[in-house]
Design a protein around this motif. Structure first.
Motif: not given
Length: 278
Positions: A238-263
């Motif tokens: 299984n491939d595991y995809p990740i995404t920021l959600l369009k209606e994210a209440p805290n998009a900046d923090a969401g982006k930063a968390f995804i960056e950490l996951v992929k770092s």
């Protein structure tokens, strides 16, 4: 070079556009490299400003199999960004996808399969294209020490064994079905569970003799079960995809968390948990 001189040269550049040329570029270069360094100060300010944007609560909906590794990454995220807090909702990917498309507020969605991620993207709930960050492979979880001497997927079809599978709508269940089909096998479990942790728990509590789960879940169980690899699992990675959600209440923090996951740091945590790199 003093700040006033730099300002003067910038002013001249803006007023005498036609004569800017190389001289203006040199002036700007001199200003940016001046000692005491306005540029260094601006750069530091920009960095801290970017960091300052990452604050508040970030909500992550993630597949149940990510529980241990994402919990660790959440703790690291909070240390890297003081003043933030990470809230997780771990469950079957299909359940999470349904919640998101139903309007549940979240910043990030990490699914255990592209199929369940498609539920979110097709509904227009993802901000951009999801990216695969890890892969996972199935393994048989048996009672500690493997008292039933299970050595293959075919062994699970034997009479007298109580076997648990994830529901077919859940990524681990869909993957198990692929593996069974690859081996030309049929298996009727004693129960279908709504996520991989529930399937594993049945074995941990000795309510089942075996379950088909992920390698990462066997590893996370820390000796409470014994893992048995089987060749058909390579047909159901299984491939595991990740995404920021369009209606994210805290998009900046969401982006930063995804960056950490992929770092590199995030990938070390995930591979240590038994995940494979994409």
């Amino acid at each position: 070079m003093t700040r006033s001189v730099c300002r003067t040269r910038r002013t001249r550049r803006s007023l005498r556009v036609s004569g800017a040329g190389a001289a203006a570029l040199l002036a700007l270069s001199a200003c940016s490299s001046s000692s005491g360094s306005d540029a260094d100060s601006d750069s530091a300010g920009s960095s801290s400003s970017s960091s300052a944007k990452v604050s508040g609560q970030v909500t992550v909906f993630a597949a149940a199999s990510l529980k241990e590794s994402f919990t660790t990454l959440g703790e690291q995220f909070e240390k890297q960004h003081p003043g933030t807090g990470v809230t997780f909702n771990f469950a079957g990917s299909d359940t999470l996808a349904a919640s998101i498309t139903g309007g549940a507020p979240a910043d990030v969605f990490a699914s255990a399969s592209p199929g369940t991620m498609a539920t979110v993207t097709d509904a227009g709930a993802a901000d951009g294209a999801p990216s695969t960050f890890v892969r996972n492979q199935l393994e048989i979880a048996t009672l500690p020490g493997n008292p039933d001497k299970i050595s293959s997927l075919k062994d699970l079809t034997g009479s007298g064994l109580k076997v648990v599978l994830c529901d077919k709508s859940v990524p681990c269940g869909a993957a198990a079905q692929k593996a069974l089909e690859a081996g030309g096998l049929r298996l009727t479990p004693v129960s279908y569970e709504q996520d991989v942790k529930a399937a594993l728990t049945k074995v941990e509590l000795k309510e089942a003799d075996a379950a088909v789960v992920y390698k990462t879940d066997v590893k996370a169980a820390s000796g409470k079960v014994t893992g048995v690899a089987f060749p058909e699992s390579v047909k159901a990675v299984n491939d595991y995809p990740i995404t920021l959600l369009k209606e994210a209440p805290n998009a900046d923090a969401g982006k930063a968390f995804i960056e950490l996951v992929k770092s590199a740091e995030g990938q070390r945590v995930l591979t240590a948990a038994g995940f494979r790199t994409p």
